[in-house]
Design a protein around this motif. Structure first.
Motif, mmCIF file in Angstrom:
data_model
loop_
_atom_site.group_PDB
_atom_site.id
_atom_site.type_symbol
_atom_site.label_atom_id
_atom_site.label_comp_id
_atom_site.label_asym_id
_atom_site.label_seq_id
_atom_site.Cartn_x
_atom_site.Cartn_y
_atom_site.Cartn_z
ATOM 1 N N ALA A 34 0.751 -1.168 0.071
ATOM 2 C CA ALA A 34 0.173 0.252 0.172
ATOM 3 C C ALA A 34 0.714 1.190 -0.079
ATOM 4 C CB ALA A 34 -0.953 0.173 1.143
ATOM 5 N N TYR A 35 0.202 2.407 -0.178
ATOM 6 C CA TYR A 35 0.764 4.017 -0.679
ATOM 7 C C TYR A 35 2.345 4.079 -1.168
ATOM 8 C CZ TYR A 35 -2.172 3.747 3.457
ATOM 9 O OH TYR A 35 -3.454 3.674 4.599
ATOM 10 N N THR A 36 2.090 5.203 -1.390
ATOM 11 C CA THR A 36 3.322 5.728 -2.264
ATOM 12 C C THR A 36 4.229 7.044 -2.229
ATOM 13 O OG1 THR A 36 1.932 4.629 -4.228
ATOM 14 C CG2 THR A 36 4.322 5.493 -5.098
ATOM 15 N N ASP A 37 5.295 6.518 -2.218
ATOM 16 C CA ASP A 37 6.138 8.548 -1.474
ATOM 17 C C ASP A 37 7.464 7.957 -2.578
ATOM 18 O OD1 ASP A 37 7.285 10.106 -0.786
ATOM 19 O OD2 ASP A 37 6.553 10.347 0.767
ATOM 20 N N THR A 38 7.442 8.775 -4.132
ATOM 21 C CA THR A 38 8.164 8.939 -4.873
ATOM 22 C C THR A 38 9.925 8.602 -3.743
ATOM 23 O OG1 THR A 38 6.478 8.916 -6.707
ATOM 24 C CG2 THR A 38 9.053 9.185 -7.353
ATOM 25 N N SER A 39 9.714 10.055 -2.995
ATOM 26 C CA SER A 39 10.935 10.559 -2.743
ATOM 27 C C SER A 39 12.055 9.405 -2.505
ATOM 28 C CB SER A 39 10.408 12.102 -1.894
ATOM 29 O OG SER A 39 10.309 11.286 -0.841
ATOM 30 N N GLU A 53 17.085 6.547 -1.408
ATOM 31 C CA GLU A 53 18.009 5.390 -1.014
ATOM 32 C C GLU A 53 18.279 5.017 -2.409
ATOM 33 O OE1 GLU A 53 18.692 2.422 1.547
ATOM 34 O OE2 GLU A 53 17.489 4.214 1.528
ATOM 35 N N ALA A 54 18.441 5.493 -3.363
ATOM 36 C CA ALA A 54 19.705 5.484 -4.532
ATOM 37 C C ALA A 54 20.619 6.004 -4.604
ATOM 38 C CB ALA A 54 18.276 5.183 -5.903
ATOM 39 N N VAL A 55 20.204 6.789 -4.334
ATOM 40 C CA VAL A 55 20.845 8.389 -4.451
ATOM 41 C C VAL A 55 22.070 7.515 -2.879
ATOM 42 C CG1 VAL A 55 22.592 10.224 -3.538
ATOM 43 C CG2 VAL A 55 20.109 10.251 -4.690
ATOM 44 N N ASN A 56 21.470 7.505 -1.820
ATOM 45 C CA ASN A 56 22.363 6.792 -1.056
ATOM 46 C C ASN A 56 22.904 5.594 -0.804
ATOM 47 O OD1 ASN A 56 21.981 8.554 0.483
ATOM 48 N ND2 ASN A 56 19.689 7.230 2.085
ATOM 49 N N LEU A 57 22.656 4.800 -1.675
ATOM 50 C CA LEU A 57 23.095 3.902 -1.919
ATOM 51 C C LEU A 57 24.715 3.825 -2.921
ATOM 52 C CD1 LEU A 57 20.733 0.153 -3.537
ATOM 53 C CD2 LEU A 57 21.687 0.592 -0.851
ATOM 54 N N LEU A 58 24.047 4.557 -3.994
ATOM 55 C CA LEU A 58 24.869 4.815 -5.619
ATOM 56 C C LEU A 58 26.045 5.933 -4.352
ATOM 57 C CD1 LEU A 58 23.542 6.019 -7.931
ATOM 58 C CD2 LEU A 58 25.363 3.899 -8.289
ATOM 59 N N GLN A 59 25.834 6.135 -2.996
ATOM 60 C CA GLN A 59 27.002 7.086 -2.256
ATOM 61 C C GLN A 59 27.803 6.651 -1.464
ATOM 62 O OE1 GLN A 59 24.344 10.027 -0.700
ATOM 63 N NE2 GLN A 59 25.158 12.259 -1.675
ATOM 64 N N ASP A 70 5.902 17.547 2.809
ATOM 65 C CA ASP A 70 6.862 17.182 2.775
ATOM 66 C C ASP A 70 7.978 16.338 1.758
ATOM 67 O OD1 ASP A 70 6.328 17.978 5.491
ATOM 68 O OD2 ASP A 70 5.716 16.033 6.112
ATOM 69 N N SER A 71 7.034 15.543 1.388
ATOM 70 C CA SER A 71 7.253 14.768 0.145
ATOM 71 C C SER A 71 8.743 15.216 -1.236
ATOM 72 C CB SER A 71 7.104 13.897 -0.665
ATOM 73 O OG SER A 71 6.951 12.851 -1.742
ATOM 74 N N GLN A 72 7.357 16.427 -1.258
ATOM 75 C CA GLN A 72 8.881 16.801 -3.091
ATOM 76 C C GLN A 72 9.472 17.665 -1.977
ATOM 77 O OE1 GLN A 72 7.651 17.659 -5.942
ATOM 78 N NE2 GLN A 72 5.965 16.110 -5.093
ATOM 79 N N GLN A 73 9.611 18.053 -0.722
ATOM 80 C CA GLN A 73 11.134 18.441 -0.197
ATOM 81 C C GLN A 73 11.927 17.521 0.184
ATOM 82 O OE1 GLN A 73 10.288 20.537 3.919
ATOM 83 N NE2 GLN A 73 12.633 20.668 4.173
ATOM 84 N N ASP A 74 11.388 16.631 0.291
ATOM 85 C CA ASP A 74 12.952 15.514 0.289
ATOM 86 C C ASP A 74 13.016 14.793 -1.586
ATOM 87 O OD1 ASP A 74 12.301 15.643 2.824
ATOM 88 O OD2 ASP A 74 10.820 13.316 3.397
ATOM 89 N N MET A 75 11.935 15.053 -2.306
ATOM 90 C CA MET A 75 12.299 15.073 -3.222
ATOM 91 C C MET A 75 13.534 15.828 -4.101
ATOM 92 S SD MET A 75 12.173 13.465 -6.412
ATOM 93 C CE MET A 75 10.150 12.374 -5.870
ATOM 94 N N GLN A 76 12.921 17.417 -3.835
ATOM 95 C CA GLN A 76 13.980 18.220 -3.991
ATOM 96 C C GLN A 76 15.672 18.147 -3.268
ATOM 97 O OE1 GLN A 76 12.002 21.918 -3.190
ATOM 98 N NE2 GLN A 76 10.199 21.761 -4.554
ATOM 99 N N GLN A 77 15.106 17.730 -2.223
ATOM 100 C CA GLN A 77 16.980 16.944 -1.665
ATOM 101 C C GLN A 77 17.422 16.515 -1.972
ATOM 102 O OE1 GLN A 77 16.180 17.520 2.535
ATOM 103 N NE2 GLN A 77 15.730 18.961 2.440
ATOM 104 N N ALA A 78 17.219 15.689 -2.343
ATOM 105 C CA ALA A 78 17.143 14.288 -3.195
ATOM 106 C C ALA A 78 17.967 14.409 -4.921
ATOM 107 C CB ALA A 78 16.898 12.969 -3.124
#
Length: 596
Positions: free
Chosen positions: A116-121, A126-132, A163-171
């Protein structure tokens, strides 16, 4: 301790080399552009329930598997993130060295479930974290995201769209800052795709955005992603309609520098394929140098270091079945531009440009390789932002021309060479052209140089002293850390995977260790737990621990697989699960700090 000391030593040597570079003893940066044939890729897929309508046939899974099949086995790394409004499952970056590695990744993909539910950010972050955490120097980083781009947040958590959009912009900003392009594949079976959001993510990070509701589109999309990230061009071979007989398709391997030729065959029905090499010999598929991968929607033939010349691909398809075939090469090639003198220029001055192809760092003289290639000098006026191009001559195994400076401005120069199947670009070079640089006041310039000659050595010496002091500080810091103690205790349980029985919790105090300890020591060096010595704990900040893994054991933190190769911090109450497959045991750990 020895490996840690080597690490410190390397850091000190790096500082000394930096000092030498500043002083002009060593070059700080290589001038030559090198080709990148390896990638570090994280595949991100939305596994929320909304995908039941936007991707009912699980095209996203097929795309990820095809991406993995297209990768070479030359130390590329792949990670996977499956998200809803949380991370459902993930696999840290894995080095792909064999078909077995690829099979394991595809099996992981087949085991993904939806929730259930979705949060694209969440997925992008997490993908950026894995690459770093796990990217390799010299590899091309990238993220491929498969989603419908829509959020469906759980109101009970209190998380808002803002909240989601802010996290998205940061990522996205972090991905852009680290040179990580994000390629988005919008899955749109129900027509509810948020294409603006996905396009924005791709554009902001230098990636590309695609839309599909049909598996037939995957070869073209993935080929273009590969081409864009590895400086390649897609070579469309043929679209045909099956007639129940073998039909011939010519596959031209242009030169000996082709590492791999990826032939993707898309068909809704099974097809048979045969290969005939340039000498007319029928080649078996699969073979040691010809790999075959199949899925429900595609077949992929990978030719390893194929012989140059015209190959004949023979395809036999079901009558009236549409068959699309694409080709992507992978090359061991770079492009280098001869060094341009670092001096001040003026309007009307001429600069000779010469660039050439390289392989393994050596200039290629193969005239056949240059045939059919075009090269241009890309010119960017850094003062006005205006861009221009100048065609270069292709002759005698290089690309050459003369650039005449049009104005007293600063310019960035970069050569791009291209043929039908690939392109390469040199590193950019900046040149300065201004009124003061034209030599109109040579006397004052000479006086300035004289003054610079007095203070420059002193400044450089001061920089070197500061760097050496920093090196001494690193040594002191290392030895201080090597004798640092631990706080708290570790709760240890062992589960037998054959019987399901679990041992009673044992509380092991950590204050007897100094500097570091490994899991084998914590388990009192029991012989059946050999291999756990590669799980190492060191003191963290405050009352925390850092865990690192130097082996191939799978480490999970709070139920999620983590990449512990570079260290993961543990705070009070954090739990680790470490599976010992060969022993049939699973180690369960919980860290309790002294303040608990």
């Amino acid at each position: 301790m020895r490996s840690r000391f080597r690490h410190i030593t390397c850091r000190i040597l790096s500082l000394i080399m930096l000092a030498a570079a500043v002083a002009g003893v060593l070059p700080l940066k290589a001038d030559a552009a090198s080709s990148v044939s390896q990638v570090d890729a994280v595949l991100v897929v939305d596994v929320s329930n909304s995908m039941n309508t936007s991707d009912p046939d699980k095209i996203g899974n097929e795309a990820m598997k095809m991406f993995i099949d297209m990768l070479s086995q030359q130390d590329n790394k792949v990670g996977i993130v499956a998200y809803t409004d949380v991370i459902q499952r993930e696999k840290a970056l894995l080095t792909v060295k064999s078909q077995e590695d690829k099979a394991g990744l595809k099996e992981f993909i087949d085991g993904l479930n939806r929730g259930a539910y979705t949060d694209t950010s969440v997925g992008i972050k997490e993908a950026v974290n894995l690459l770093q955490d796990g990217a390799e120097a010299g590899h091309a980083p990238m993220i491929v995201m498969l989603a419908d781009g829509n959020n469906d947040l759980n109101e009970k958590t209190g998380r808002t769209e803002a909240d989601s959009q802010q996290d998205m912009q940061q990522a996205v900003a972090e991905a852009k800052q680290n040179g990580i392009p994000i390629y988005t594949i919008g899955l749109n079976a129900d027509g509810k795709l948020n294409k603006e959001s996905l396009a924005s993510i791709a554009k902001e990070t230098g990636g590309k955005s695609f839309i599909t509701s049909n598996a037939d589109d995957l070869p073209g999309i993935l080929s273009e992603i590969f081409a864009s990230n590895l400086d390649l061009n897609v070579v469309p071979l043929k679209s045909m309609t099956g007639n129940g007989q073998y039909q011939d398709v010519t596959v031209n391997v242009p030169n000996e520098n082709v590492l791999e030729a990826n032939i993707s065959i898309m068909s809704s029905k099974p097809v048979d394929a045969r290969l005939v090499d340039p000498e007319g010999k029928i080649r078996q598929i699969p073979a040691n140098d010809i790999l075959l991968s199949k899925s429900k929607s595609y077949s992929l033939i990978k030719m390893l270091k194929p012989q140059a010349g015209d190959w004949k691909l023979q395809i036999k398809g079901v009558s009236q079945d549409k068959i699309d075939i694409n080709l992507v090469f992978n090359y061991d090639l770079g492009l280098t531009m001869n060094q341009i003198p670092d001096q001040d220029y003026g309007k009307g001055d001429s600069i000779n440009i010469n660039a050439y192809l390289t392989s393994g760092g050596q200039q290629l003289q193969d005239s056949l390789l240059y045939e059919g290639m075009n090269a241009v000098l890309n010119i960017t006026d850094l003062d006005t932002g205006k861009t221009d191009k100048m065609e270069l001559d292709n002759q005698n195994g290089s690309f050459s021309g003369t650039f005449k400076i049009p104005e007293d401005h600063n310019y960035e120069l970069k050569v791009r060479a291209e043929d039908a199947s690939f392109f390469r670009e040199t590193d950019p070079v900046t040149i300065r052209a201004g009124a003061a640089a034209s030599g109109s006041s040579s006397a004052s310039a000479g006086a300035g140089n004289s003054k610079a000659g007095l203070w420059l050595p002193a400044v450089l010496m001061g920089i070197i002293v500061l760097i050496l002091l920093a090196a001494a500080f690193l040594i002191w810091k290392y030895f201080k850390k090597a004798t640092r103690g631990f706080v708290g205790q570790m709760v240890v349980e062992v589960r037998d995977e054959n019987t399901g029985e679990k041992s009673y919790p044992q509380y092991r105090k950590l204050n007897g260790f100094r500097g570091k300890f490994n899991l084998h020591q914590l388990l009192q060096l029991a012989p059946e737990f050999t291999g756990t010595e590669k799980i190492v704990f060191t003191p963290g900040s405050g009352d925390r621990l850092t865990v690192r893994s130097t082996g191939d054991l799978t480490v999970e933190k709070s139920g999620r697989a983590i990449d512990a190769s570079r260290g993961v911090e543990l705070k009070n109450g954090d739990r680790l699960t470490i599976a010992l497959g060969s022993a049939g045991k699973t180690i369960l750990l919980e860290y309790l700090s002294v303040n608990s």
